[in-house]
Scaffold this motif. Sequence first.
Motif, mmCIF file in Angstrom:
data_model
loop_
_atom_site.group_PDB
_atom_site.id
_atom_site.type_symbol
_atom_site.label_atom_id
_atom_site.label_comp_id
_atom_site.label_asym_id
_atom_site.label_seq_id
_atom_site.Cartn_x
_atom_site.Cartn_y
_atom_site.Cartn_z
ATOM 1 N N TRP A 166 0.790 -1.129 0.152
ATOM 2 C CA TRP A 166 -0.110 0.051 0.055
ATOM 3 C C TRP A 166 0.843 1.317 0.161
ATOM 4 O O TRP A 166 0.491 2.191 -0.622
ATOM 5 C CB TRP A 166 -0.885 0.041 1.170
ATOM 6 N N THR A 167 2.234 1.326 0.592
ATOM 7 C CA THR A 167 2.670 2.492 0.946
ATOM 8 C C THR A 167 3.637 2.667 -0.240
ATOM 9 O O THR A 167 3.830 3.691 -0.937
ATOM 10 C CB THR A 167 3.871 2.471 1.855
ATOM 11 N N LEU A 168 4.286 1.581 -0.880
ATOM 12 C CA LEU A 168 5.190 1.407 -1.975
ATOM 13 C C LEU A 168 4.058 1.977 -3.287
ATOM 14 O O LEU A 168 4.713 2.750 -4.018
ATOM 15 C CB LEU A 168 5.705 0.329 -2.152
ATOM 16 N N GLY A 169 2.966 1.344 -3.452
ATOM 17 C CA GLY A 169 2.210 1.780 -4.402
ATOM 18 C C GLY A 169 2.039 3.392 -4.492
ATOM 19 O O GLY A 169 1.860 3.961 -5.702
ATOM 20 N N THR A 170 1.532 3.715 -3.416
ATOM 21 C CA THR A 170 1.415 5.348 -3.400
ATOM 22 C C THR A 170 2.487 6.122 -3.555
ATOM 23 O O THR A 170 2.560 7.102 -4.454
ATOM 24 C CB THR A 170 0.822 5.615 -1.793
ATOM 25 N N LEU A 171 3.651 5.656 -3.312
ATOM 26 C CA LEU A 171 4.785 6.267 -3.683
ATOM 27 C C LEU A 171 5.428 6.325 -5.259
ATOM 28 O O LEU A 171 5.461 7.361 -5.809
ATOM 29 C CB LEU A 171 5.989 5.604 -2.845
ATOM 30 N N LEU A 172 4.935 5.026 -5.636
ATOM 31 C CA LEU A 172 5.103 4.915 -6.966
ATOM 32 C C LEU A 172 4.367 5.864 -7.940
ATOM 33 O O LEU A 172 4.585 6.458 -9.035
ATOM 34 C CB LEU A 172 5.035 3.465 -7.562
ATOM 35 N N GLY A 173 3.073 5.783 -7.686
ATOM 36 C CA GLY A 173 1.907 6.611 -8.145
ATOM 37 C C GLY A 173 2.158 8.052 -8.005
ATOM 38 O O GLY A 173 1.904 8.624 -8.886
ATOM 39 N N ALA A 174 2.507 8.495 -6.914
ATOM 40 C CA ALA A 174 3.028 9.834 -6.755
ATOM 41 C C ALA A 174 3.992 10.297 -7.450
ATOM 42 O O ALA A 174 3.861 11.410 -8.295
ATOM 43 C CB ALA A 174 3.169 10.157 -5.120
ATOM 44 N N VAL A 175 5.147 9.302 -7.702
ATOM 45 C CA VAL A 175 6.255 9.908 -8.351
ATOM 46 C C VAL A 175 5.888 10.012 -9.893
ATOM 47 O O VAL A 175 6.388 10.633 -10.500
ATOM 48 C CB VAL A 175 7.391 9.014 -8.117
ATOM 49 N N ALA A 176 5.191 8.815 -10.212
ATOM 50 C CA ALA A 176 4.683 8.947 -11.815
ATOM 51 C C ALA A 176 3.766 10.005 -11.853
ATOM 52 O O ALA A 176 3.916 10.751 -13.121
ATOM 53 C CB ALA A 176 3.823 7.531 -11.891
ATOM 54 N N GLY A 177 2.995 10.560 -11.102
ATOM 55 C CA GLY A 177 2.306 11.583 -11.235
ATOM 56 C C GLY A 177 2.979 12.995 -11.538
ATOM 57 O O GLY A 177 2.572 13.708 -12.168
ATOM 58 N N LYS A 178 4.127 12.864 -10.987
ATOM 59 C CA LYS A 178 4.927 14.064 -10.890
ATOM 60 C C LYS A 178 5.852 14.065 -12.583
ATOM 61 O O LYS A 178 6.219 15.005 -13.275
ATOM 62 C CB LYS A 178 6.056 14.145 -10.109
ATOM 63 N N LEU A 179 6.017 12.869 -13.146
ATOM 64 C CA LEU A 179 6.916 12.752 -14.042
ATOM 65 C C LEU A 179 6.038 12.596 -15.482
ATOM 66 O O LEU A 179 6.493 12.790 -16.335
ATOM 67 C CB LEU A 179 7.745 11.413 -14.022
ATOM 68 N N LEU A 180 4.932 11.837 -15.411
ATOM 69 C CA LEU A 180 4.278 11.500 -16.686
ATOM 70 C C LEU A 180 3.460 12.791 -17.067
ATOM 71 O O LEU A 180 3.175 13.760 -16.313
ATOM 72 C CB LEU A 180 3.074 10.459 -16.305
ATOM 73 N N PRO A 181 3.208 12.662 -18.410
ATOM 74 C CA PRO A 181 2.390 13.865 -19.139
ATOM 75 C C PRO A 181 1.097 13.842 -18.522
ATOM 76 O O PRO A 181 0.392 12.843 -18.200
ATOM 77 C CB PRO A 181 2.589 13.675 -20.696
ATOM 78 N N SER A 182 0.302 15.247 -18.672
ATOM 79 C CA SER A 182 -0.943 15.358 -18.026
ATOM 80 C C SER A 182 -1.730 14.539 -18.831
ATOM 81 O O SER A 182 -2.960 13.973 -18.201
ATOM 82 C CB SER A 182 -1.259 16.723 -17.982
ATOM 83 N N SER A 183 -1.584 14.381 -20.165
ATOM 84 C CA SER A 183 -2.519 13.397 -20.785
ATOM 85 C C SER A 183 -2.700 11.848 -20.382
ATOM 86 O O SER A 183 -3.774 11.381 -20.142
ATOM 87 C CB SER A 183 -2.145 13.327 -22.378
ATOM 88 N N PHE A 184 -1.419 11.320 -20.022
ATOM 89 C CA PHE A 184 -1.351 10.146 -19.332
ATOM 90 C C PHE A 184 -1.941 9.876 -18.174
ATOM 91 O O PHE A 184 -2.584 9.107 -17.747
ATOM 92 C CB PHE A 184 0.004 9.537 -19.627
ATOM 93 N N GLN A 185 -1.677 11.077 -17.007
ATOM 94 C CA GLN A 185 -2.140 11.038 -16.069
ATOM 95 C C GLN A 185 -3.875 11.061 -15.928
ATOM 96 O O GLN A 185 -4.349 10.320 -15.226
ATOM 97 C CB GLN A 185 -1.751 12.348 -15.380
ATOM 98 N N SER A 186 -4.468 11.773 -16.924
ATOM 99 C CA SER A 186 -5.847 11.588 -17.090
ATOM 100 C C SER A 186 -6.320 10.183 -17.380
ATOM 101 O O SER A 186 -7.325 9.746 -16.822
ATOM 102 C CB SER A 186 -6.336 12.760 -18.215
ATOM 103 N N ALA A 187 -5.693 9.610 -18.301
ATOM 104 C CA ALA A 187 -6.203 8.359 -18.860
ATOM 105 C C ALA A 187 -6.087 7.366 -17.580
ATOM 106 O O ALA A 187 -6.862 6.500 -17.301
ATOM 107 C CB ALA A 187 -5.123 7.832 -19.894
ATOM 108 N N LEU A 188 -4.814 7.469 -16.757
ATOM 109 C CA LEU A 188 -4.871 6.447 -15.589
ATOM 110 C C LEU A 188 -5.721 6.778 -14.410
ATOM 111 O O LEU A 188 -6.244 5.875 -13.558
ATOM 112 C CB LEU A 188 -3.303 6.665 -15.306
ATOM 113 N N GLY A 189 -6.106 8.209 -14.525
ATOM 114 C CA GLY A 189 -7.245 8.681 -13.359
ATOM 115 C C GLY A 189 -8.514 7.740 -13.646
ATOM 116 O O GLY A 189 -9.164 7.837 -12.545
#
Length: 241
Positions: A144-167
């Motif tokens: 649960w903690t690691l997944g949150t960290l990976l998701g948060a870091v990915a949210g900072k690095l990925l383009p906004s269009s990709f973030q919207s799709a994953l959302g």
Amino acid sequence: MENQKHVQNSFAQGIRDGIPIGLGYLSVSFTFGMLAVAKGLPVWAAVAISMTNLTSAGQFAGLDIILASASYFEMALTQLIINMRYALMSVSMSQKLEKGVGFFRRLGIAFGITDEIFAVATTQEGFIGTKYTKALLCAPYIGWTLGTLLGAVAGKLLPSSFQSALGIAIYGMFIAIIIPAVKKSLPVFVVVLIAVAMSCLFRYIPCLSGVSGGFVIIICAVAAAAVGALWRPLLNEEESQ
């Protein structure tokens, strides 16, 4: 009465039983971390929330309340309603623990109880010991903690269009939870419809749209559940025969 002599207290078995849960939590918390960062929370805050909570629905609901700068009372009441079932699970699981488990150890175990952990622990034959229980909590907590960290870091690095799709994944997750129960039970279907209808009223009716998101969750959840309980209350075993 269960045989007190049979106690499941293998640390290794607890780890093995917890790994599938941890892998499942990894994907869900990834979505939470990404959503939290997308809505303006720093990475450390998203990770801190997941390190101190193990409740997907509570965290997603709490995120909206935080961003709306709602009161502590609103946050506490929302979490109480959403997570009330964990108190019942803790009481039930306490009867499954071997004799001699002290108060503070029980508090630590109660912190980590989730639906999946409760299901695995309570289906063990006989009683369960602290070594097994703590080991069972390890992989889900890390996932649960690691997944949150990976998701948060990915949210900072990925383009906004990709973030919207994953959302969209979070909505798919909740739909996947609801649909099986709705298909099997008409009362559940009606309760879901009532909650959706009330949520739409609070969203689109001008005099109701000013109600904060936290209280909307509380009102819709309590009202829909109350209607379902009055209309089709669950019968105990004697009444159903």
